[in-house]
Motif scaffolding. Structure first.
Motif, PDB file in Angstrom:
ATOM      1  N   GLY A 347       0.489  -1.292   0.530  1.00  0.00           N
ATOM      2  CA  GLY A 347       0.110   0.048  -0.285  1.00  0.00           C
ATOM      3  C   GLY A 347       0.564   1.145   0.083  1.00  0.00           C
ATOM      4  O   GLY A 347       2.219   1.535   0.515  1.00  0.00           O
ATOM      5  N   ILE A 348       0.140   2.972  -0.396  1.00  0.00           N
ATOM      6  CA  ILE A 348       0.883   3.586  -0.614  1.00  0.00           C
ATOM      7  C   ILE A 348       2.322   3.957   0.836  1.00  0.00           C
ATOM      8  O   ILE A 348       1.143   3.641   2.089  1.00  0.00           O
ATOM      9  CB  ILE A 348      -0.175   4.795  -0.609  1.00  0.00           C
ATOM     10  N   GLY A 349       3.373   4.134   0.808  1.00  0.00           N
ATOM     11  CA  GLY A 349       4.086   4.279   1.482  1.00  0.00           C
ATOM     12  C   GLY A 349       4.944   3.010   2.711  1.00  0.00           C
ATOM     13  O   GLY A 349       5.129   3.145   2.677  1.00  0.00           O
ATOM     14  N   ARG A 350       5.040   2.565   1.791  1.00  0.00           N
ATOM     15  CA  ARG A 350       5.026   0.768   2.082  1.00  0.00           C
ATOM     16  C   ARG A 350       5.504   0.034   0.977  1.00  0.00           C
ATOM     17  O   ARG A 350       5.091  -0.777   0.577  1.00  0.00           O
ATOM     18  CB  ARG A 350       3.812  -0.229   3.366  1.00  0.00           C
ATOM     19  N   ALA A 351       6.505  -0.091   0.320  1.00  0.00           N
ATOM     20  CA  ALA A 351       7.362  -0.760  -0.255  1.00  0.00           C
ATOM     21  C   ALA A 351       8.059  -1.806  -0.141  1.00  0.00           C
ATOM     22  O   ALA A 351       8.705  -1.396   1.537  1.00  0.00           O
ATOM     23  CB  ALA A 351       8.136   0.185  -1.529  1.00  0.00           C
ATOM     24  N   GLU A 352       8.380  -3.160  -0.519  1.00  0.00           N
ATOM     25  CA  GLU A 352       9.299  -3.485   0.024  1.00  0.00           C
ATOM     26  C   GLU A 352      10.319  -4.621  -1.226  1.00  0.00           C
ATOM     27  O   GLU A 352       9.349  -4.853  -1.780  1.00  0.00           O
ATOM     28  CB  GLU A 352       9.026  -4.753   1.647  1.00  0.00           C
ATOM     29  N   VAL A 353      11.230  -5.118  -0.977  1.00  0.00           N
ATOM     30  CA  VAL A 353      11.668  -5.682  -1.823  1.00  0.00           C
ATOM     31  C   VAL A 353      11.065  -7.257  -1.967  1.00  0.00           C
ATOM     32  O   VAL A 353      11.124  -8.092  -0.275  1.00  0.00           O
ATOM     33  CB  VAL A 353      12.971  -5.983  -2.183  1.00  0.00           C
ATOM     34  N   VAL A 354      10.829  -7.804  -3.087  1.00  0.00           N
ATOM     35  CA  VAL A 354       9.808  -9.329  -2.471  1.00  0.00           C
ATOM     36  C   VAL A 354      10.874 -10.347  -3.716  1.00  0.00           C
ATOM     37  O   VAL A 354      10.645 -10.266  -5.215  1.00  0.00           O
ATOM     38  CB  VAL A 354       8.815  -9.259  -3.319  1.00  0.00           C
ATOM     39  N   PRO A 355      11.523 -11.472  -3.324  1.00  0.00           N
ATOM     40  CA  PRO A 355      12.059 -12.363  -3.633  1.00  0.00           C
ATOM     41  C   PRO A 355      11.244 -13.192  -4.372  1.00  0.00           C
ATOM     42  O   PRO A 355      10.462 -13.633  -4.014  1.00  0.00           O
ATOM     43  CB  PRO A 355      13.065 -13.127  -2.785  1.00  0.00           C
ATOM     44  N   ASP A 356      12.188 -14.458  -5.176  1.00  0.00           N
ATOM     45  CA  ASP A 356      11.513 -15.276  -6.456  1.00  0.00           C
ATOM     46  C   ASP A 356      10.031 -15.427  -6.354  1.00  0.00           C
ATOM     47  O   ASP A 356       8.828 -16.025  -6.121  1.00  0.00           O
ATOM     48  CB  ASP A 356      11.465 -16.573  -5.503  1.00  0.00           C
ATOM     49  N   VAL A 357       9.428 -14.034  -7.358  1.00  0.00           N
ATOM     50  CA  VAL A 357       8.209 -13.534  -7.972  1.00  0.00           C
ATOM     51  C   VAL A 357       7.978 -14.181  -9.041  1.00  0.00           C
ATOM     52  O   VAL A 357       9.013 -14.971 -10.119  1.00  0.00           O
ATOM     53  CB  VAL A 357       8.302 -12.541  -8.170  1.00  0.00           C
ATOM     54  N   ASP A 358       7.035 -14.957  -8.688  1.00  0.00           N
ATOM     55  CA  ASP A 358       6.943 -15.976  -9.928  1.00  0.00           C
ATOM     56  C   ASP A 358       6.621 -15.337 -11.497  1.00  0.00           C
ATOM     57  O   ASP A 358       5.587 -14.518 -11.264  1.00  0.00           O
ATOM     58  CB  ASP A 358       5.079 -16.672  -9.442  1.00  0.00           C
ATOM     59  N   GLU A 359       7.202 -16.394 -12.171  1.00  0.00           N
ATOM     60  CA  GLU A 359       7.445 -15.606 -13.484  1.00  0.00           C
ATOM     61  C   GLU A 359       5.873 -15.707 -14.306  1.00  0.00           C
ATOM     62  O   GLU A 359       5.121 -14.357 -15.540  1.00  0.00           O
ATOM     63  CB  GLU A 359       7.620 -15.939 -14.828  1.00  0.00           C
ATOM     64  N   ALA A 360       4.802 -16.566 -13.500  1.00  0.00           N
ATOM     65  CA  ALA A 360       3.445 -16.633 -14.469  1.00  0.00           C
ATOM     66  C   ALA A 360       2.424 -15.332 -14.169  1.00  0.00           C
ATOM     67  O   ALA A 360       1.634 -14.705 -14.942  1.00  0.00           O
ATOM     68  CB  ALA A 360       2.751 -18.177 -14.023  1.00  0.00           C
ATOM     69  N   ALA A 361       2.472 -14.744 -12.905  1.00  0.00           N
ATOM     70  CA  ALA A 361       1.889 -13.670 -12.157  1.00  0.00           C
ATOM     71  C   ALA A 361       2.018 -12.681 -13.312  1.00  0.00           C
ATOM     72  O   ALA A 361       1.566 -11.687 -13.257  1.00  0.00           O
ATOM     73  CB  ALA A 361       2.171 -13.650 -10.800  1.00  0.00           C
ATOM     74  N   VAL A 362       4.118 -12.731 -13.565  1.00  0.00           N
ATOM     75  CA  VAL A 362       4.532 -11.183 -13.432  1.00  0.00           C
ATOM     76  C   VAL A 362       3.583 -11.447 -15.325  1.00  0.00           C
ATOM     77  O   VAL A 362       2.881  -9.964 -15.942  1.00  0.00           O
ATOM     78  CB  VAL A 362       5.581 -11.174 -13.996  1.00  0.00           C
ATOM     79  N   LEU A 363       3.529 -12.197 -16.042  1.00  0.00           N
ATOM     80  CA  LEU A 363       3.136 -12.213 -17.329  1.00  0.00           C
ATOM     81  C   LEU A 363       2.161 -12.073 -17.389  1.00  0.00           C
ATOM     82  O   LEU A 363       1.214 -11.362 -18.079  1.00  0.00           O
ATOM     83  CB  LEU A 363       3.292 -13.858 -17.768  1.00  0.00           C
ATOM     84  N   ALA A 364       0.908 -12.129 -16.409  1.00  0.00           N
ATOM     85  CA  ALA A 364      -0.881 -11.433 -16.043  1.00  0.00           C
ATOM     86  C   ALA A 364      -0.940 -10.871 -16.135  1.00  0.00           C
ATOM     87  O   ALA A 364      -1.887  -9.670 -16.914  1.00  0.00           O
ATOM     88  CB  ALA A 364      -0.815 -12.164 -15.224  1.00  0.00           C
ATOM     89  N   VAL A 365       0.667  -9.970 -15.463  1.00  0.00           N
ATOM     90  CA  VAL A 365      -0.121  -8.317 -15.314  1.00  0.00           C
ATOM     91  C   VAL A 365       0.266  -7.647 -16.948  1.00  0.00           C
ATOM     92  O   VAL A 365       0.523  -6.540 -17.239  1.00  0.00           O
ATOM     93  CB  VAL A 365       1.580  -8.263 -14.509  1.00  0.00           C
ATOM     94  N   LEU A 366       1.883  -8.331 -17.368  1.00  0.00           N
ATOM     95  CA  LEU A 366       2.552  -7.492 -18.291  1.00  0.00           C
ATOM     96  C   LEU A 366       1.126  -7.215 -19.671  1.00  0.00           C
ATOM     97  O   LEU A 366       1.731  -7.207 -21.491  1.00  0.00           O
ATOM     98  CB  LEU A 366       3.491  -8.126 -18.738  1.00  0.00           C
ATOM     99  N   ALA A 367       0.227  -8.549 -19.508  1.00  0.00           N
ATOM    100  CA  ALA A 367      -0.586  -8.851 -20.509  1.00  0.00           C
ATOM    101  C   ALA A 367      -1.415  -7.831 -20.729  1.00  0.00           C
ATOM    102  O   ALA A 367      -1.783  -7.085 -20.132  1.00  0.00           O
ATOM    103  CB  ALA A 367      -1.819  -9.931 -20.422  1.00  0.00           C
ATOM    104  N   PRO A 368      -1.762  -7.604 -22.061  1.00  0.00           N
ATOM    105  CA  PRO A 368      -2.870  -6.178 -22.510  1.00  0.00           C
ATOM    106  C   PRO A 368      -4.192  -6.726 -21.831  1.00  0.00           C
ATOM    107  O   PRO A 368      -4.777  -7.877 -21.634  1.00  0.00           O
ATOM    108  CB  PRO A 368      -3.109  -6.354 -23.861  1.00  0.00           C
TER     109      PRO A 368
END
Length: 368
Positions: A347-368
Motif C-alpha cells: 500500500g501507499i508508503g509501504r514498499a518492500e523487496v519481494v524475492p522469487d516472484v512467480d513469472e506467471a503472475a508477472v506475465l499476467a500483469v504484462l498482458a494487454p
C-alpha cells in the motif's frame, strides 16, 4: 517572493551536500570550491549546453582564472548513454591532459549525469565529479547517490560503477526551460518517494498537483528537497544497494524493460522517456502486488489516478510483447540466482523487496 536556498546532507563514508535553489550554476566560488586541481571537464548535451554551459565556464573562470576547462557535448537523449560515447568522454579527459585531481562537472539530465559520473569513476581509477542537474528527474533521482552507468542493447544501466559526487547543485532556474513533458517525467520520480515511504508526501502531491504542474518555483523546490531527503536517508544507510536502497527502484524493473524494448526514448521519437516508463512500471508493480495478495487494489487505483492527473501514462504502450518484456526483466540487477526479485508494496508508503516472484503472475500483469 524569492525561493530560499535549501541544503540536504548525504552522510556515510563519502559525505556531500545537495544544494537546491535558484542561480546556483552561476556561483563560481561555490562551484570552484570542489575543484582540487586545475583541470575541469564540463560534460553536457546538445540541448543544455547552449543554455547553460557558457555560464558555468564563466563562473568557474571568474573564481579560478587558472583553470583549464575542457568541454564534451553529447547528443541529447537516452540513445547517447552508450559505451561508445563513454569512450569519447574518456578521450576528452586525455585531450585535456586531466590529472588525478581533475574534476568533472556534469551539466544536464540523467543521461549526462550517469555517463559523466561513470567516466569520472574510470579516469585514472576515479576523479572528482560535481553534479549540476538541469531536469527535475535528475535533481530528485540520478544526480544523488553515486550510481553511474551506461546502457547496452540488452538493458539499461548494466555497465557502471558507484561513484558518489563531491557535491550536487540543483539550480531550480533551469526548470524554467524544461518542456512540460520533461517536467511531468520528473514528477513521476517525485511521486515514487511518496509511494514507497511517505503517505503524507503522497497526499501533499495530490493536493498540490496544479501548483507543481504550473512550475511554481517554491512548490518545486519543496518537492525536490523532500525527495532528496528521502533518497539521502536511504543512500546513507545502503550506499551500494545491498538492501533498503533497492526500494528506490519501485516501478523501475518494469519501466526499464519497456525502455529497452522500445529502443530508448529521445526528443525525436514517441517512445516513453524514463519518467514515463517508471510511471507505467509503478502501476504494474501495484497491480502485481494486488494480484499476489500483498496490497489492496484501492491503493493501486489511487496511485494510477494520481499519475494520470499529472499527465503521465499508466498503461504499457501498444505493440510490446509481454514475453519480450519479461525476458528484459530477467536481466535486472536486483535478481538473484536467476529468480525475479521485484520492488512491490503493501500500500501507499509501504514498499518492500519481494524475492522469487512467480513469472506467471508477472506475465499476467504484462498482458494487454
Amino acid at each position: 517572493m524569492s525561493t530560499p536556498h535549501r541544503t540536504v546532507d548525504v552522510g556515510g563514508a563519502t559525505p556531500y551536500t545537495i544544494h537546491i535553489g535558484p542561480g546556483l550554476i552561476s556561483q563560481g566560488e561555490a562551484l570552484a570550491a570542489h575543484v582540487r586541481g586545475r583541470h575541469v571537464l564540463l560534460v553536457s548535451d546538445s540541448t543544455v549546453a547552449p543554455l547553460y554551459a557558457g555560464a558555468v565556464r564563466e563562473a568557474l573562470h571568474a573564481a579560478r582564472p587558472e583553470l583549464a576547462i575542457g568541454t564534451f557535448i553529447l547528443p541529447a537523449g537516452e540513445a547517447s548513454k552508450t559505451l561508445s560515447h563513454f569512450g569519447h568522454a574518456v578521450d576528452a579527459f586525455a585531450t585535456l591532459g586531466a590529472t588525478r585531481d581533475a574534476c568533472v562537472f556534469a551539466l544536464g539530465g540523467g543521461v549526462v549525469g550517469d555517463l559523466a559520473g561513470f567516466a569520472a569513476a574510470c579516469w585514472m581509477r576515479g576523479v572528482d565529479c560535481v553534479q549540476l542537474p538541469t531536469t527535475l528527474l535528475s535533481m530528485v533521482d540520478s544526480s544523488v547517490g553515486g550510481k553511474t552507468a551506461v546502457d547496452i542493447p540488452q538493458g539499461k544501466n548494466l555497465v557502471g560503477a558507484f561513484h558518489p559526487p563531491r557535491a550536487v547543485f540543483a539550480d531550480t532556474d533551469a526548470l524554467r526551460s524544461l518542456p512540460p513533458r520533461e517536467l511531468r517525467a520528473g514528477l513521476a520520480e517525485v511521486i515514487k518517494y511518496g509511494a514507497i515511504r511517505d503517505p503524507l508526501f503522497f497526499q501533499w502531491l495530490e493536493a498540490e498537483r496544479e501548483t507543481l504542474l504550473a512550475g511554481d518555483a517554491s512548490a518545486l523546490a519543496q518537492a525536490i528537497a523532500r525527495s532528496c531527503e528521502h533518497k539521502a536517508e536511504i543512500v546513507e544507510r545502503d550506499p551500494l544497494e545491498r538492501g533498503e536502497r533497492a526500494l528506490l527502484n519501485l516501478g523501475h524493473t518494469f519501466g526499464h524493460a519497456i525502455e529497452t524494448e522500445q529502443g530508448y526514448g529521445s526528443p525525436d521519437n514517441d517512445n516513453l522517456n524514463h519518467g514515463e516508463a517508471v510511471a507505467v512500471g509503478m502501476v504494474l508493480a501495484a497491480r502485481l502486488s494486488a494480484a499476489l495478495g500483498l496490497a489492496d487494489a484501492a491503493d493501486g487505483a489511487r496511485l494510477t489516478r494520481l499519475l494520470a492527473d499529472y499527465g503521465l501514462p499508466t498503461a504499457i504502450p501498444a505493440g510490446l510483447d509481454p514475453a519480450a518484456l519479461l525476458a528484459r526483466m530477467r536481466l535486472d540487477k536486483k535478481n538473484l540466482a536467476g529468480r525475479l526479485r521485484l520492488v512491490l508494496w503493501r500500500g501507499i508508503g509501504r514498499a518492500e523487496v519481494v524475492p522469487d516472484v512467480d513469472e506467471a503472475a508477472v506475465l499476467a500483469v504484462l498482458a494487454p
